[in-house]
Design an enzyme around this catalytic site. Structure first.
Site, PDB file in Angstrom:
ATOM      1  N   ASP A  17       0.821  -1.212   0.000  1.00  0.00           N
ATOM      2  CA  ASP A  17       0.000   0.000   0.000  1.00  0.00           C
ATOM      3  C   ASP A  17       0.856   1.264   0.000  1.00  0.00           C
ATOM      4  O   ASP A  17       1.918   1.297   0.610  1.00  0.00           O
ATOM      5  CB  ASP A  17      -0.895  -0.027   1.247  1.00  0.00           C
ATOM      6  N   HIS A  18       0.376   2.295  -0.655  1.00  0.00           N
ATOM      7  CA  HIS A  18       1.041   3.604  -0.685  1.00  0.00           C
ATOM      8  C   HIS A  18       2.541   3.481  -0.955  1.00  0.00           C
ATOM      9  O   HIS A  18       3.371   3.934  -0.154  1.00  0.00           O
ATOM     10  CB  HIS A  18       0.817   4.370   0.626  1.00  0.00           C
ATOM     11  N   HIS A 111      -7.785   9.809   5.630  1.00  0.00           N
ATOM     12  CA  HIS A 111      -6.927   8.859   6.340  1.00  0.00           C
ATOM     13  C   HIS A 111      -6.888   9.229   7.821  1.00  0.00           C
ATOM     14  O   HIS A 111      -6.923  10.392   8.180  1.00  0.00           O
ATOM     15  CB  HIS A 111      -5.487   8.943   5.816  1.00  0.00           C
ATOM     16  N   HIS A 139     -10.028   4.475   0.085  1.00  0.00           N
ATOM     17  CA  HIS A 139      -9.082   4.669   1.194  1.00  0.00           C
ATOM     18  C   HIS A 139      -9.779   5.508   2.262  1.00  0.00           C
ATOM     19  O   HIS A 139     -10.647   6.301   1.958  1.00  0.00           O
ATOM     20  CB  HIS A 139      -7.817   5.376   0.705  1.00  0.00           C
ATOM     21  N   SER A 142     -12.356   3.943   7.393  1.00  0.00           N
ATOM     22  CA  SER A 142     -12.703   4.133   8.817  1.00  0.00           C
ATOM     23  C   SER A 142     -13.512   5.405   9.037  1.00  0.00           C
ATOM     24  O   SER A 142     -14.222   5.524  10.028  1.00  0.00           O
ATOM     25  CB  SER A 142     -11.434   4.217   9.665  1.00  0.00           C
TER      26      SER A 142
END
Ligand SMILES: [Zn+2]
Length: 254
Positions: A17-18, A111, A139, A142
């Site tokens: 990721d990233h 994020h 992304h 949450s």
């Protein structure tokens, strides 16, 4: 998973990721065959440069690994930058000029959001996926309100990235465990001192709500790492199950 692993029934798909092509180029290229998917993240660069770097990477690893690319930056929670959503035109141009397999749009999520919910833009996600296909990855999941989560598949998302809410669930479970076991972690002198300083209330060891076993003193089972690890694991697992349930994958967890 190996044959001896307790997790041998799982099929695990490692994802990088990233990964930034100018910093992580080595891993992105030489490990492409070891990952199921990688995120080539050039989104902090101006749009044309993001396209150029991503297209260059896709060209190098074509058909060896699934490549995910962000059209736009997904901001950190609390960032003061303007959080503009991705437009349909940007998404189309990014896809046609880079050839990525999975596309990350900015649709309002953030994020590392641990507080108030941000505004997930379901309508914008639908417009984008209507134009580019159901190939989106979200992304900052949450930060999506629970009521919005079930919309994600129909909005075009085939992958979601979740971390912050897992960390919050695990961290809070450990804190609760500690608070309920203060009398199994500290000596009675230490507890008295904390009551005197106002850090704890006089009911810190009351029978209701705490799991303190007399006598009040540190007990190895409560100060060693395993109880913290186990309570953290259970809370994170339950949060993962919540997501599997929302997306109708619950039976894969059994
Ligand atoms: Zn991310």
């Amino acid at each position: 998973m190996g044959d001896d692993s307790p997790y041998r029934k799982l099929r695990v798909l490692p994802h990088l990721d990233h990964a930034y092509p100018w910093l992580d180029g080595d891993i992105l290229e030489s490990f492409a065959d070891r990952f199921a998917s990688v995120m080539c993240d050039a989104s902090e660069k101006p749009f044309a440069e993001n396209i150029r770097l991503t297209a260059q990477y896709v060209e190098k690893v074509k058909s060896r690994v699934v490549v995910e690319g962000p059209v736009d930056e997904i901001f950190e929670s609390g960032s003061r930058d303007k959080n503009e959503p991705t437009s349909v035109e940007q998404a189309q141009r990014f896809l046609s000029e880079t050839g990525v397999d999975i596309l990350v749009p900015n649709v309002g999520t953030e994020h590392r959001a641990t507080g108030s919910k941000v505004n997930y833009q379901s309508d914008q996600a639908r417009k984008i996926s209507a134009a580019v296909g159901k190939i989106l990855c979200l992304h900052g999941t949450s930060s999506v309100a629970p009521a919005d989560l079930p919309k994600l598949p129909a909005d075009g998302f085939v992958k979601i990235n979740v971390y912050t809410t897992l960390a919050v669930a695990g961290g809070q479970a450990v804190a609760r465990k500690v608070l309920n076991n203060l009398g199994n972690i500290f000596t009675s002198e230490q507890i008295d001192e904390m009551i005197l300083r106002g850090i704890l209330g006089s009911k810190a060891l009351s029978a209701e709500g705490t799991q303190t076993q007399p006598p009040v003193k540190p007990k190895l089972a409560c100060v060693a790492n395993p109880p913290r690890r186990d309570v953290w694991f259970a809370a994170v697992r339950d949060r993962c199950l919540d997501f599997l349930e929302v997306f109708n994958y619950y039976r894969f967890a059994q």
